[in-house]
Design a protein around this motif. Structure first.
Motif, PDB file in Angstrom:
ATOM      1  N   ARG A   1       0.825  -1.207   0.000  1.00 56.38           N
ATOM      2  CA  ARG A   1       0.000   0.000   0.000  1.00 56.38           C
ATOM      3  C   ARG A   1       0.862   1.260   0.000  1.00 56.38           C
ATOM      4  O   ARG A   1       0.567   2.234  -0.698  1.00 56.38           O
TER       5      ARG A   1
ATOM      6  N   ALA B   1      -0.137  12.586  -7.388  1.00 53.48           N
ATOM      7  CA  ALA B   1      -0.488  11.601  -6.344  1.00 53.48           C
ATOM      8  C   ALA B   1       0.752  11.189  -5.582  1.00 53.48           C
ATOM      9  O   ALA B   1       0.732  11.054  -4.361  1.00 53.48           O
TER      10      ALA B   1
ATOM     11  N   ARG C   1       1.779  13.873  -3.223  1.00 49.01           N
ATOM     12  CA  ARG C   1       0.873  13.858  -2.075  1.00 49.01           C
ATOM     13  C   ARG C   1       1.310  12.765  -1.087  1.00 49.01           C
ATOM     14  O   ARG C   1       1.366  12.986   0.110  1.00 49.01           O
ATOM     15  N   GLN C   2       1.640  11.607  -1.633  1.00 53.49           N
ATOM     16  CA  GLN C   2       2.099  10.507  -0.773  1.00 53.49           C
ATOM     17  C   GLN C   2       3.386  10.880  -0.045  1.00 53.49           C
ATOM     18  O   GLN C   2       3.540  10.603   1.143  1.00 53.49           O
TER      19      GLN C   2
ATOM     20  N   VAL D   1       2.664  13.121   2.919  1.00 56.56           N
ATOM     21  CA  VAL D   1       2.072  12.391   4.057  1.00 56.56           C
ATOM     22  C   VAL D   1       3.129  11.529   4.744  1.00 56.56           C
ATOM     23  O   VAL D   1       3.212  11.506   5.983  1.00 56.56           O
ATOM     24  N   LEU D   2       3.979  10.873   3.965  1.00 54.61           N
ATOM     25  CA  LEU D   2       5.011  10.015   4.570  1.00 54.61           C
ATOM     26  C   LEU D   2       6.025  10.853   5.350  1.00 54.61           C
ATOM     27  O   LEU D   2       6.482  10.453   6.422  1.00 54.61           O
TER      28      LEU D   2
ATOM     29  N   TYR E   1      -3.962   2.813   8.822  1.00 57.85           N
ATOM     30  CA  TYR E   1      -4.236   3.288   7.461  1.00 57.85           C
ATOM     31  C   TYR E   1      -3.686   2.388   6.357  1.00 57.85           C
ATOM     32  O   TYR E   1      -4.220   2.353   5.269  1.00 57.85           O
ATOM     33  N   PHE E   2      -2.564   1.713   6.618  1.00 61.24           N
ATOM     34  CA  PHE E   2      -1.928   0.965   5.536  1.00 61.24           C
ATOM     35  C   PHE E   2      -2.208  -0.539   5.583  1.00 61.24           C
ATOM     36  O   PHE E   2      -1.653  -1.302   4.793  1.00 61.24           O
TER      37      PHE E   2
ATOM     38  N   LYS F   1      -3.403  10.946  15.188  1.00 56.65           N
ATOM     39  CA  LYS F   1      -4.129  11.720  14.168  1.00 56.65           C
ATOM     40  C   LYS F   1      -3.938  13.222  14.400  1.00 56.65           C
ATOM     41  O   LYS F   1      -3.737  13.989  13.453  1.00 56.65           O
TER      42      LYS F   1
ATOM     43  N   LEU G   1      -0.483  14.083  13.356  1.00 60.23           N
ATOM     44  CA  LEU G   1      -0.325  14.036  11.899  1.00 60.23           C
ATOM     45  C   LEU G   1      -0.955  15.269  11.242  1.00 60.23           C
ATOM     46  O   LEU G   1      -0.376  15.853  10.319  1.00 60.23           O
ATOM     47  N   LYS G   2      -2.119  15.661  11.755  1.00 63.03           N
ATOM     48  CA  LYS G   2      -2.751  16.872  11.210  1.00 63.03           C
ATOM     49  C   LYS G   2      -1.830  18.082  11.420  1.00 63.03           C
ATOM     50  O   LYS G   2      -1.669  18.911  10.523  1.00 63.03           O
TER      51      LYS G   2
ATOM     52  N   LEU H   1       1.044  17.905   9.018  1.00 62.14           N
ATOM     53  CA  LEU H   1       0.622  18.279   7.660  1.00 62.14           C
ATOM     54  C   LEU H   1       0.443  19.797   7.571  1.00 62.14           C
ATOM     55  O   LEU H   1       0.792  20.413   6.565  1.00 62.14           O
TER      56      LEU H   1
ATOM     57  N   LEU I   1      -7.440  19.685   4.903  1.00 56.27           N
ATOM     58  CA  LEU I   1      -7.126  18.360   4.348  1.00 56.27           C
ATOM     59  C   LEU I   1      -7.785  18.118   3.002  1.00 56.27           C
ATOM     60  O   LEU I   1      -7.276  17.362   2.185  1.00 56.27           O
TER      61      LEU I   1
ATOM     62  N   ILE J   1      -5.734  18.715  -0.545  1.00 56.19           N
ATOM     63  CA  ILE J   1      -4.817  17.840  -1.292  1.00 56.19           C
ATOM     64  C   ILE J   1      -5.466  16.503  -1.664  1.00 56.19           C
ATOM     65  O   ILE J   1      -4.801  15.563  -2.013  1.00 56.19           O
ATOM     66  N   GLN J   2      -6.756  16.444  -1.568  1.00 59.01           N
ATOM     67  CA  GLN J   2      -7.409  15.188  -1.951  1.00 59.01           C
ATOM     68  C   GLN J   2      -7.576  15.095  -3.456  1.00 59.01           C
ATOM     69  O   GLN J   2      -7.700  16.074  -4.121  1.00 59.01           O
TER      70      GLN J   2
END
Lengths: 96, 193
Positions: free
Chosen positions: B43, B120, B123-124, B127-128, B146-147, B174, B177-178, B181, B189, B192-193
């Motif tokens: 993933r 994409a 974006r990944q 997040v990483l 999540y993964f 969470k 992480l927010k 970000l 959030l 970037i979706q």
């Protein structure tokens, strides 16, 4: 309950299909590599074995002593330096 | 917090045996963790083939470093192995990095969907990178959440946590992480979706 972060994470990293045999493949391949690693000599252990006191007394010290004797003996056999005058006399003696 | 009772020895016991060169213990440890780690890595990487290689490398590392890991003490094996796998996935992604996004105009012309893929991927990466700011426990909890396809109780069992501790770790993770970000300029959030 899902929030914006959940949506973001699940959208950013969607699930990827993995075939059923993949886990078994990894286990066998890794076991094989572990066996290979076991058969490889571990140089750290070899060195640790070499520097044990028993090794030093039995092999290393006699070898060092022999090497020292060899050096001293070679030194005694080496031709001594001669002065240019001496070589001239030798030459002169031969010429006559 | 109790150790895992399934399958006889817990991870720590198995790892001690692995450190002494016990192949059977190593196989048991792998059979316990590989299936979930594989889905997890696939993933993160988006590629089952790369995931297989990464998971194999991780367990070779476990085999060669089991003794050292014990000496380090502290972290649980499951937490450690998920962190190592996540880091290995991030390294693998760096190795396979495609064209930077500022050259994406050319990509857009060359192949349909390339620009979307590049975006994409970026974006990944964001997040990483944000995940790296979290504590180890939070990162492990969030990564599993999540993964992997695991439920919270299953993830808690893998991390040797109670369900309550897992949920608390998820909530704190969470939040962290927010914030991470946000530090990277992602306030909303939905942006970037």
């Amino acid at each position: 309950m899902t929030d914006g972060l959940d949506t973001l994470m699940r959208g950013t990293f969607p699930p990827v299909a993995v075939d059923d045999g993949a886990a078994a493949r990894i286990v066998s391949a890794t076991m094989a590599r572990a066996q290979q690693l076991d058969q490889r000599p571990d140089w750290r252990h070899v060195l640790q074995g070499l520097i044990r006191p028993g090794f030093l007394l039995r092999y290393a010290m006699p070898m060092a002593a022999a090497a020292l004797c060899g050096l001293v003996f070679a030194e005694t056999l080496a031709p001594r330096a001669v002065s240019p005058l001496d070589s001239y006399s030798v030459f002169a003696a031969g010429y006559q | 917090m109790k150790g895992r009772q399934d399958g006889g020895a817990g991870d720590d016991g198995l790892l001690r045996a692995v450190a002494e060169g016990d192949h059977r213990a190593f196989r048991t440890l792998m059979e316990r963790h590989v299936p979930i780690l594989l889905g997890f890595a696939a993933r993160v990487l988006g590629s089952p083939h790369d995931a297989e290689e990464v998971v194999q490398e991780v367990f070779v590392k476990v085999w060669t470093g089991a003794g050292k890991w014990q000496a380090d003490g502290g972290a649980r094996f499951s937490t450690w192995v998920y962190r190592v796998t996540l880091n290995a996935c991030i390294d693998r992604r760096r190795l396979k990095r495609p064209e930077p996004l500022d050259q994406a105009d050319e990509l857009a012309d060359s192949a349909p969907g390339s620009l979307d893929q590049a975006m994409a991927r970026q974006r990944q990466d964001i997040v990483l990178a944000a995940l790296q700011d979290l504590t180890e426990a939070q990162r492990a909890a969030l990564s599993l959440h999540y993964f992997s396809q695991l439920s919270a109780p299953e993830a808690a069992r893998i991390l040797n946590l109670s369900v309550t501790a897992m949920e608390a770790s998820l909530i704190r993770g969470k939040r962290a992480l927010k914030a991470a970000l946000k530090r990277r300029g992602i306030e909303n959030l939905g942006d970037i979706q």
